[in-house]
Every structure is written in C-alpha cells, then in structure tokens.
Motif scaffolding. Structure first.
Motif, PDB file in Angstrom:
ATOM      1  N   LEU A 143      39.568  32.495 -30.343  1.00 49.40           N
ATOM      2  CA  LEU A 143      40.001  31.152 -30.734  1.00 49.40           C
ATOM      3  C   LEU A 143      38.801  30.220 -30.920  1.00 49.40           C
ATOM      4  O   LEU A 143      38.704  29.520 -31.945  1.00 49.40           O
ATOM      5  N   ILE A 144      37.872  30.199 -29.968  1.00 53.11           N
ATOM      6  CA  ILE A 144      36.712  29.319 -30.099  1.00 53.11           C
ATOM      7  C   ILE A 144      35.823  29.786 -31.242  1.00 53.11           C
ATOM      8  O   ILE A 144      35.200  28.974 -31.946  1.00 53.11           O
ATOM      9  N   ARG A 145      35.750  31.093 -31.480  1.00 48.16           N
ATOM     10  CA  ARG A 145      34.968  31.610 -32.604  1.00 48.16           C
ATOM     11  C   ARG A 145      35.521  31.093 -33.930  1.00 48.16           C
ATOM     12  O   ARG A 145      34.769  30.633 -34.798  1.00 48.16           O
ATOM     13  N   LEU A 146      36.840  31.153 -34.089  1.00 45.80           N
ATOM     14  CA  LEU A 146      37.470  30.691 -35.325  1.00 45.80           C
ATOM     15  C   LEU A 146      37.211  29.201 -35.542  1.00 45.80           C
ATOM     16  O   LEU A 146      36.834  28.768 -36.639  1.00 45.80           O
ATOM     17  N   LEU A 147      37.389  28.408 -34.495  1.00 47.10           N
ATOM     18  CA  LEU A 147      37.177  26.965 -34.611  1.00 47.10           C
ATOM     19  C   LEU A 147      35.708  26.645 -34.869  1.00 47.10           C
ATOM     20  O   LEU A 147      35.371  25.791 -35.699  1.00 47.10           O
ATOM     21  N   TYR A 148      34.815  27.344 -34.159  1.00 45.10           N
ATOM     22  CA  TYR A 148      33.375  27.094 -34.261  1.00 45.10           C
ATOM     23  C   TYR A 148      32.852  27.416 -35.659  1.00 45.10           C
ATOM     24  O   TYR A 148      31.978  26.714 -36.184  1.00 45.10           O
ATOM     25  N   GLU A 149      33.376  28.483 -36.269  1.00 43.12           N
ATOM     26  CA  GLU A 149      32.903  28.910 -37.585  1.00 43.12           C
ATOM     27  C   GLU A 149      33.398  28.005 -38.708  1.00 43.12           C
ATOM     28  O   GLU A 149      32.887  28.071 -39.825  1.00 43.12           O
ATOM     29  N   HIS A 150      34.400  27.176 -38.415  1.00 39.64           N
ATOM     30  CA  HIS A 150      34.957  26.294 -39.448  1.00 39.64           C
ATOM     31  C   HIS A 150      35.086  24.874 -38.899  1.00 39.64           C
ATOM     32  O   HIS A 150      36.191  24.362 -38.711  1.00 39.64           O
ATOM     33  N   PRO A 151      33.951  24.233 -38.614  1.00 40.07           N
ATOM     34  CA  PRO A 151      33.995  22.876 -38.047  1.00 40.07           C
ATOM     35  C   PRO A 151      34.688  21.901 -38.983  1.00 40.07           C
ATOM     36  O   PRO A 151      34.577  22.006 -40.212  1.00 40.07           O
ATOM     37  N   ASP A 162      18.254  36.460 -28.645  1.00 41.11           N
ATOM     38  CA  ASP A 162      18.265  37.852 -29.098  1.00 41.11           C
ATOM     39  C   ASP A 162      17.099  38.574 -28.438  1.00 41.11           C
ATOM     40  O   ASP A 162      16.197  37.946 -27.873  1.00 41.11           O
ATOM     41  N   TYR A 163      17.132  39.920 -28.520  1.00 46.20           N
ATOM     42  CA  TYR A 163      16.132  40.734 -27.816  1.00 46.20           C
ATOM     43  C   TYR A 163      15.812  41.935 -28.697  1.00 46.20           C
ATOM     44  O   TYR A 163      16.708  42.718 -29.036  1.00 46.20           O
ATOM     45  N   LEU A 164      14.541  42.084 -29.077  1.00 45.57           N
ATOM     46  CA  LEU A 164      14.091  43.220 -29.874  1.00 45.57           C
ATOM     47  C   LEU A 164      13.156  44.085 -29.043  1.00 45.57           C
ATOM     48  O   LEU A 164      12.199  43.585 -28.441  1.00 45.57           O
ATOM     49  N   CYS A 165      13.426  45.387 -29.004  1.00 47.32           N
ATOM     50  CA  CYS A 165      12.584  46.305 -28.243  1.00 47.32           C
ATOM     51  C   CYS A 165      11.518  46.912 -29.154  1.00 47.32           C
ATOM     52  O   CYS A 165      11.821  47.410 -30.238  1.00 47.32           O
ATOM     53  N   LYS A 166      10.269  46.857 -28.712  1.00 51.22           N
ATOM     54  CA  LYS A 166       9.168  47.482 -29.450  1.00 51.22           C
ATOM     55  C   LYS A 166       9.221  49.001 -29.270  1.00 51.22           C
ATOM     56  O   LYS A 166       9.513  49.473 -28.169  1.00 51.22           O
ATOM     57  N   ASN A 174      26.552  26.575 -27.459  1.00 52.63           N
ATOM     58  CA  ASN A 174      25.917  27.582 -28.313  1.00 52.63           C
ATOM     59  C   ASN A 174      26.710  28.871 -28.186  1.00 52.63           C
ATOM     60  O   ASN A 174      27.007  29.316 -27.078  1.00 52.63           O
ATOM     61  N   ILE A 175      27.059  29.445 -29.334  1.00 53.69           N
ATOM     62  CA  ILE A 175      27.862  30.662 -29.319  1.00 53.69           C
ATOM     63  C   ILE A 175      27.096  31.783 -29.999  1.00 53.69           C
ATOM     64  O   ILE A 175      26.526  31.601 -31.075  1.00 53.69           O
ATOM     65  N   ASN A 176      27.013  32.922 -29.334  1.00 53.93           N
ATOM     66  CA  ASN A 176      26.374  34.106 -29.903  1.00 53.93           C
ATOM     67  C   ASN A 176      27.486  35.054 -30.308  1.00 53.93           C
ATOM     68  O   ASN A 176      28.103  35.711 -29.473  1.00 53.93           O
ATOM     69  N   LEU A 177      27.753  35.115 -31.615  1.00 56.05           N
ATOM     70  CA  LEU A 177      28.890  35.881 -32.106  1.00 56.05           C
ATOM     71  C   LEU A 177      28.671  37.376 -31.943  1.00 56.05           C
ATOM     72  O   LEU A 177      29.633  38.112 -31.680  1.00 56.05           O
ATOM     73  N   GLU A 178      27.435  37.839 -32.103  1.00 57.92           N
ATOM     74  CA  GLU A 178      27.170  39.267 -31.984  1.00 57.92           C
ATOM     75  C   GLU A 178      27.409  39.758 -30.560  1.00 57.92           C
ATOM     76  O   GLU A 178      27.931  40.853 -30.346  1.00 57.92           O
ATOM     77  N   LYS A 221      13.690  40.650 -39.523  1.00 57.01           N
ATOM     78  CA  LYS A 221      13.991  39.624 -40.522  1.00 57.01           C
ATOM     79  C   LYS A 221      15.483  39.323 -40.560  1.00 57.01           C
ATOM     80  O   LYS A 221      15.895  38.157 -40.617  1.00 57.01           O
ATOM     81  N   ALA A 222      16.319  40.374 -40.519  1.00 56.58           N
ATOM     82  CA  ALA A 222      17.773  40.179 -40.565  1.00 56.58           C
ATOM     83  C   ALA A 222      18.253  39.371 -39.363  1.00 56.58           C
ATOM     84  O   ALA A 222      19.111  38.491 -39.489  1.00 56.58           O
ATOM     85  N   ARG A 223      17.697  39.655 -38.198  1.00 55.94           N
ATOM     86  CA  ARG A 223      18.109  38.925 -36.993  1.00 55.94           C
ATOM     87  C   ARG A 223      17.632  37.471 -37.046  1.00 55.94           C
ATOM     88  O   ARG A 223      18.350  36.557 -36.619  1.00 55.94           O
ATOM     89  N   ILE A 224      16.428  37.257 -37.554  1.00 56.05           N
ATOM     90  CA  ILE A 224      15.918  35.896 -37.716  1.00 56.05           C
ATOM     91  C   ILE A 224      16.832  35.098 -38.630  1.00 56.05           C
ATOM     92  O   ILE A 224      17.228  33.970 -38.323  1.00 56.05           O
ATOM     93  N   GLN A 225      17.184  35.672 -39.768  1.00 58.59           N
ATOM     94  CA  GLN A 225      18.023  34.970 -40.733  1.00 58.59           C
ATOM     95  C   GLN A 225      19.407  34.682 -40.174  1.00 58.59           C
ATOM     96  O   GLN A 225      19.970  33.603 -40.410  1.00 58.59           O
ATOM     97  N   ALA A 226      19.965  35.631 -39.416  1.00 56.99           N
ATOM     98  CA  ALA A 226      21.296  35.420 -38.830  1.00 56.99           C
ATOM     99  C   ALA A 226      21.269  34.266 -37.826  1.00 56.99           C
ATOM    100  O   ALA A 226      22.162  33.405 -37.829  1.00 56.99           O
ATOM    101  N   LEU A 227      20.259  34.225 -36.969  1.00 52.72           N
ATOM    102  CA  LEU A 227      20.160  33.151 -35.985  1.00 52.72           C
ATOM    103  C   LEU A 227      19.904  31.801 -36.649  1.00 52.72           C
ATOM    104  O   LEU A 227      20.457  30.778 -36.227  1.00 52.72           O
ATOM    105  N   LEU A 228      19.085  31.782 -37.694  1.00 49.54           N
ATOM    106  CA  LEU A 228      18.812  30.530 -38.385  1.00 49.54           C
ATOM    107  C   LEU A 228      20.064  29.989 -39.061  1.00 49.54           C
ATOM    108  O   LEU A 228      20.305  28.777 -39.050  1.00 49.54           O
TER     109      LEU A 228
END
Length: 234
Positions: free
Chosen positions: A168-176, A97-101, A144-148, A109-116
């Motif tokens: 298709l890979i998103r659906l499978l990846y989210e429900h291993p 992810d990339y945050l601009c100052k 590694n899949i970045n859904l956003e 915090k929201a991005r940290i929690q989503a990635l974790l």
C-alpha cells in the motif's frame, strides 16, 4: 550532469570507477580518505556517494553515519566483505545499497541510476538537499523507501510492516499527489490479500500513519481526500 562522490583509498579501483563513470557522463570527484570525503561533501554537493568501508582514517560504518547525518543523498557501500552481518550494519547506519568487490561496472551504473531516480522523485530540484550551518548537521529525510529491499525508513529508522502495508505505501509513494479511491486500493491489493475490503484499507492506512507520521491525527504524508479516498504527499 549527476555528481558522484567516490570515497576510495585503493588507487586501482578508484581510478577504474572514476574513468568508467566519467565515460558514462557522470561528474566524479574522488576522495582518498574519510576526512577528504567529508570536506568534499560540503564543497562538491554530490547527488550520490560511493563509499568504501575500508579506509585508513575511518571505520566505514562510522563514516557512513556521519555522511547520513549531513545529507540525504543515496549512499552505496562498496566493500570486499560479503558477510550478511556487514550488509545489515551498513543498511542500519544509513546506506541505501551495498556492492561487493569485485563487481560489474554496468551493475554499479544501473544501481546508481535506480537510486538517483528514486531520490529525485522525493526531492524536487529547487529543494536544497544539503545544508550545513554553524557545524550543525541536518538529519536524513523523514521518509525513505527502498523498493528493491522492501524496506521503509522513517527518520532514519527501519520500520516493520506487513506485506499488505508495504504494498500500500509503495503504491502511494510511487504516485505522489494521485488520489486513490478505496476501490482502487482494494483492487491493487487483492492479489496479495484475499480479505481486503473498505474496512481493511482504513485499518492499513491508520497503521501506516502510526508508523510514519509524527502526529497521526494530523498526517503529513498520507492525506485523506474526503468523500474519495487517500493520496500521498511528498
């Protein structure tokens, strides 16, 4: 308690981030330069890294590459450079992810929690995430899949996919481990692909295996459940 390694040489920004994250119940360790950051990575074993691109001893993307070669934990770049080319380069060398100052602490915090959340889904707690032995670094995780950003990385490389393949890979990846019948997959993709049918599902699966598996004939991730359909294995 999740551990965050902050690599930031600016004292004002560094202290603000540390204070905020500690108040939000994160365990935070700050390093002032790249060398400190690499040393802290081995000792602190963070769950996520916040990395400033402008450091006194390292070119930011070079350090990101070094970190990515050691650990698969999420890396968020924090930078005052908002150019698209810089963001693309950061993602290319392993950033998640990339945050601009300047940025909102709440957004950070929201991005940290989503990635974790996503990282923990693919890395059970009993699985070591960091291993350094005899100064030989381990590669990033295979998949590694970045859904956003709708991006799939296979062994560190970004993979080109069609819209339907990604869905298709998103659906499978989210429900291993969940077994999907072809009918389930058809219904899931029908809103995106009006030509989807049993044959199309098999073609998509074949194409995905060619893109993500080391040996498509003996797939590690997308398994066939004979007589039923397919499932995704972490």
């Amino acid at each position: 308690m999740d551990r965050v390694l902050l690599i930031e040489d600016d004292d004002i920004i560094g202290e603000m981030i540390c204070m905020y994250l500690k108040e939000e119940d994160f365990l935070v360790l700050r390093s002032h330069n790249g060398q400190e950051g690499l040393a802290a990575l081995r000792e602190f074993e963070p769950d996520l890294i916040l990395l400033d691109l402008n450091l006194p001893d390292f070119e930011g993307t070079e350090l990101c590459t070094s970190l990515r070669n050691i650990t698969p934990v999420p890396i968020i770049i924090i930078s005052s450079d908002s150019r698209v080319s810089e963001k693309i380069e950061a993602f290319t060398v392993g950033a998640d992810d990339y945050l601009c100052k300047p940025f909102s602490m709440h957004e950070m915090k929201a991005r940290i929690q989503a990635l974790l959340r996503r990282f923990k889904l693919g890395h059970p707690p009993e699985t070591p995430r960091l291993h350094v032995e005899h100064k030989v670094t381990v590669p990033a995780m295979d998949l590694n899949i970045n859904l956003e950003k709708r991006t799939l990385y296979v062994r560190g490389e970004s993979i080109e996919m069609t819209f339907s393949e990604f869905e298709l890979i998103r659906l499978l990846y989210e429900h291993p481990e969940r077994v999907y019948r072809r009918e389930d997959l058809i219904n899931a993709l029908r809103g995106f692909d009006s030509y989807i049918n049993d044959r199309a599902i098999d073609v998509h699966i074949t194409n995905l295996r060619r893109k993500i598996e080391v040996n498509p004939k003996e797939p590690k991730y997308i398994k066939t459940v004979w007589g039923v359909g397919y499932k995704f294995v972490m």
